[in-house]
Write an enzyme that holds these catalytic residues in place. Structure first.
Site, PDB file in Angstrom:
ATOM      1  N   GLU A   1       0.809  -1.223   0.000  1.00  0.00           N
ATOM      2  CA  GLU A   1       0.000   0.000   0.000  1.00  0.00           C
ATOM      3  C   GLU A   1       0.835   1.262   0.000  1.00  0.00           C
ATOM      4  O   GLU A   1       0.867   1.992   0.991  1.00  0.00           O
ATOM      5  CB  GLU A   1      -0.867   0.029   1.265  1.00  0.00           C
ATOM      6  CG  GLU A   1      -1.703  -1.180   1.481  1.00  0.00           C
ATOM      7  CD  GLU A   1      -2.234  -1.242   2.905  1.00  0.00           C
ATOM      8  OE1 GLU A   1      -1.603  -0.714   3.837  1.00  0.00           O
ATOM      9  OE2 GLU A   1      -3.296  -1.822   3.070  1.00  0.00           O
TER      10      GLU A   1
ATOM     11  N   ARG B   1       2.864   7.731   0.049  1.00  0.00           N
ATOM     12  CA  ARG B   1       3.869   8.776  -0.140  1.00  0.00           C
ATOM     13  C   ARG B   1       4.702   8.598  -1.417  1.00  0.00           C
ATOM     14  O   ARG B   1       4.894   9.537  -2.180  1.00  0.00           O
ATOM     15  CB  ARG B   1       4.811   8.764   1.081  1.00  0.00           C
ATOM     16  CG  ARG B   1       5.826   9.890   1.114  1.00  0.00           C
ATOM     17  CD  ARG B   1       6.817   9.658   2.259  1.00  0.00           C
ATOM     18  NE  ARG B   1       6.148   9.211   3.459  1.00  0.00           N
ATOM     19  CZ  ARG B   1       5.671  10.018   4.405  1.00  0.00           C
ATOM     20  NH1 ARG B   1       5.845  11.312   4.301  1.00  0.00           N
ATOM     21  NH2 ARG B   1       5.048   9.517   5.467  1.00  0.00           N
TER      22      ARG B   1
ATOM     23  N   ARG C   1       3.284  19.480   8.251  1.00  0.00           N
ATOM     24  CA  ARG C   1       4.176  18.355   8.582  1.00  0.00           C
ATOM     25  C   ARG C   1       5.381  18.732   9.433  1.00  0.00           C
ATOM     26  O   ARG C   1       5.806  17.951  10.274  1.00  0.00           O
ATOM     27  CB  ARG C   1       4.608  17.614   7.314  1.00  0.00           C
ATOM     28  CG  ARG C   1       3.431  16.895   6.663  1.00  0.00           C
ATOM     29  CD  ARG C   1       3.845  15.993   5.525  1.00  0.00           C
ATOM     30  NE  ARG C   1       4.597  14.847   6.002  1.00  0.00           N
ATOM     31  CZ  ARG C   1       5.907  14.689   5.842  1.00  0.00           C
ATOM     32  NH1 ARG C   1       6.629  15.591   5.223  1.00  0.00           N
ATOM     33  NH2 ARG C   1       6.497  13.623   6.316  1.00  0.00           N
TER      34      ARG C   1
ATOM     35  N   TYR D   1       5.552  16.791  13.035  1.00  0.00           N
ATOM     36  CA  TYR D   1       6.639  15.891  13.394  1.00  0.00           C
ATOM     37  C   TYR D   1       8.002  16.257  12.828  1.00  0.00           C
ATOM     38  O   TYR D   1       8.829  15.394  12.565  1.00  0.00           O
ATOM     39  CB  TYR D   1       6.312  14.421  13.120  1.00  0.00           C
ATOM     40  CG  TYR D   1       5.387  14.091  11.958  1.00  0.00           C
ATOM     41  CD1 TYR D   1       4.184  13.410  12.194  1.00  0.00           C
ATOM     42  CD2 TYR D   1       5.704  14.425  10.652  1.00  0.00           C
ATOM     43  CE1 TYR D   1       3.335  13.091  11.153  1.00  0.00           C
ATOM     44  CE2 TYR D   1       4.849  14.100   9.610  1.00  0.00           C
ATOM     45  CZ  TYR D   1       3.668  13.440   9.874  1.00  0.00           C
ATOM     46  OH  TYR D   1       2.836  13.119   8.842  1.00  0.00           O
TER      47      TYR D   1
ATOM     48  N   CYS E   1      -1.438  32.126  13.367  1.00  0.00           N
ATOM     49  CA  CYS E   1      -1.175  32.683  14.690  1.00  0.00           C
ATOM     50  C   CYS E   1      -0.678  31.599  15.638  1.00  0.00           C
ATOM     51  O   CYS E   1      -1.364  31.247  16.613  1.00  0.00           O
ATOM     52  CB  CYS E   1      -2.438  33.342  15.219  1.00  0.00           C
ATOM     53  SG  CYS E   1      -3.085  34.550  14.078  1.00  0.00           S
TER      54      CYS E   1
HETATM   55  C1  LIG Z   1      -0.148   5.456   5.983  1.00  0.00           C
HETATM   56  C2  LIG Z   1      -0.394   4.080   5.570  1.00  0.00           C
HETATM   57  C3  LIG Z   1       0.048   3.630   4.329  1.00  0.00           C
HETATM   58  C4  LIG Z   1       0.846   4.478   3.386  1.00  0.00           C
HETATM   59  O1  LIG Z   1       2.076   4.836   3.928  1.00  0.00           O
HETATM   60  P1  LIG Z   1       3.096   5.690   3.056  1.00  0.00           P
HETATM   61  O2  LIG Z   1       4.208   5.976   4.002  1.00  0.00           O
HETATM   62  O3  LIG Z   1       2.393   6.909   2.624  1.00  0.00           O
HETATM   63  O4  LIG Z   1       3.521   4.825   1.901  1.00  0.00           O
HETATM   64  C5  LIG Z   1      -0.267   2.348   3.959  1.00  0.00           C
HETATM   65  N1  LIG Z   1      -0.978   1.522   4.772  1.00  0.00           N
HETATM   66  C6  LIG Z   1      -1.418   1.934   5.973  1.00  0.00           C
HETATM   67  C7  LIG Z   1      -2.195   0.999   6.805  1.00  0.00           C
HETATM   68  C8  LIG Z   1      -1.136   3.204   6.420  1.00  0.00           C
HETATM   69  O5  LIG Z   1      -1.567   3.591   7.619  1.00  0.00           O
END
Ligand SMILES: *Cc1c(COP(=O)(O)O)cnc(C)c1O
Length: 434
Positions: A292, A295, A332, A336, A363
């Site tokens: 998945e 980014r 961001r 963090y 502010c």
């Molecule tokens: C955030 C997240 C992603 C994607 O992470 P990236 O760092 O954006 O690649 C995939 N799976 C789950 C469960 C996430 O919480």
């Protein structure tokens, strides 16, 4: 001049080009703050995953785009055209994907706390798979599915106990994480046993996600070892064969020149070879493999343009450069401490010799886009400032704090530029006020 990414270059006049387009001209045409996205880069990033998966697993693997990185209709259309599935985390993301015509049988519904309303909505929309965080949620999904007269396919989200050594705030695979059910404590096994007895659901496999910004050599290999051993264990103990194993997202991207450039295709090939060897050793058939990425699909396809306001030089202390956006369009650093590369888009050939903090207009003292940036000393009011690698977790995390309208998203595609999300107006800000 060497730029951060190969979709950035400098014109003969010393101005920053993004995806071949003059950023000053785009700022003039659309106004600032402005999110730009390089469509060809998004497609190229998608293809890297799709092709690597095809080579490694044939039709026994599929990348899913993690929409939380950047969710709007156009992106779901692009991702669909490129052949990825999606991971969605809310009714809002499901709705957006539906509006974009995304086929939801390839959607995986995450979140560590799906409400009954979320569950009902996702089932009604025909979301293919749920990714279940815990036992209470499993019960709620089972009950909803029985009521709807269906068997809902789902994966259980497990925590393999891996620390990917990235930031604490984005590490999610450790035993004590708020996400998932732990293997180490025996609770994952109990959950499997329990799930196998439920009538409203079909357990199709397992999911894990160890964190984000993963550069480490063997993070996914170690994760796969633990998860595949668990899959083999469930097969031996309960005769249960997992059909799918989703290893989550998380590959890192280059935010600054200090970050390495990952060869994702090579990484996937290595992880795949490792998984096949592990499955053979364990005597199991490798399940269908899912990943998945969020980014790494969109981050380097994004660039944000701002207009500079004042430069405040506090004699003997420090300098601040203010911009016309801030934590509302990019929270961001405030959240963090994320690092970014910042350029003065019209002064690319000037020597960067002014050390300053680039700060937003909100502010809050913490409204910092990036501290300790060096920009040419001539920078000042009216200059266009570019912040790179903002395609992920900027628009999707944007807010209306201080009643600032959110910027538009303009897509760059070859010679073409077009609006994918329009700029919010002042009227939009009061649209829900009664
Ligand atoms: C955030 C997240 C992603 C994607 O992470 P990236 O760092 O954006 O690649 C995939 N799976 C789950 C469960 C996430 O919480």
């Amino acid at each position: 001049m060497k730029t951060l990414s190969d979709n950035l270059s400098v014109s003969s006049a010393g101005t920053l080009l993004f995806a071949g387009h003059d950023t000053l001209a785009l700022a003039q045409k659309y106004g600032t703050p402005l999110y730009l996205m390089d469509e060809q880069r998004i497609r190229r990033n998608c293809r890297t995953y799709v092709n690597a998966f095809k080579n490694a697993f044939g039709d026994r693997g599929m990348p899913l785009y993690a929409g939380k990185a950047a969710a709007f209709k156009r992106i779901y259309q692009i991702v669909r055209e490129e052949g990825l599935g999606i991971d969605v985390v809310s009714a809002g993301e499901i709705h957006t994907a539906l509006q974009a015509g995304f086929p939801l049988e390839n959607a995986y519904f995450h979140s560590n706390n799906k409400t009954d309303a979320d569950i009902a909505y996702a089932m009604e929309c025909g979301v293919g798979y749920f990714v279940v965080d815990n036992r209470e949620e499993l019960d709620a999904i089972d009950a909803a599915a029985q009521k709807a007269g269906i068997r809902q396919k789902l994966l259980l989200r497990l925590t393999p106990g891996i620390d990917p050594h990235t930031y604490e705030a984005i590490s999610t695979g450790k035993v004590d994480s708020k996400f998932g059910t732990a293997i180490e404590t025996g609770q994952a096994e109990q959950l499997v046993r329990y799930a196998l007895g439920l009538r409203g659901i079909e357990l199709t496999g397992f999911h894990c996600h160890v964190g984000s910004l993963v550069f480490g050599e063997d993070v996914y290999q170690r994760t796969a070892d633990i998860m595949l051993a668990f899959i083999a264990d469930m097969q031996a103990k309960y005769g249960y064969t997992a059909q799918q194993f989703d290893i989550g997202g998380g590959y890192g991207v280059r935010y600054t020149d200090d970050d390495p450039q990952l060869d994702i295709a090579r990484k996937i090939a290595e992880v795949a070879a490792h998984m096949k060897a592990a499955a053979a050793r364990l005597g199991i058939t490798l399940p269908k493999i899912l990943m998945e990425p969020g980014r790494s699909i969109v981050a380097d396809a994004g660039l944000t343009l701002y207009t500079a306001g004042s430069v405040k030089r506090i004699t003997g202390y420090k300098n601040y450069l203010s911009i016309d956006g801030g934590m509302t369009d990019n929270p961001r650093y405030a959240l963090y401490g994320s690092r970014y590369t910042v350029y003065a888009a019209g002064r690319m050939n000037e020597t960067p010799d002014l050390l300053c903090d680039v700060v937003g207009r909100c502010c809050e003292s913490g409204d910092i886009i990036q501290p300790n940036v060096t920009l040419p000393a001539g920078v000042g009011r009216g200059d266009i400032i570019a912040v790179c690698t903002t395609g992920a977790y900027n628009y999707s995390m944007a807010s209306n704090y201080n009643r600032l309208p959110r910027p538009p998203i303009v897509m760059l595609d070859g010679d073409r530029d077009y609006v994918a999300v329009r700029r919010e107006s002042l009227a939009d800000l009061t649209a829900n006020d009664l």
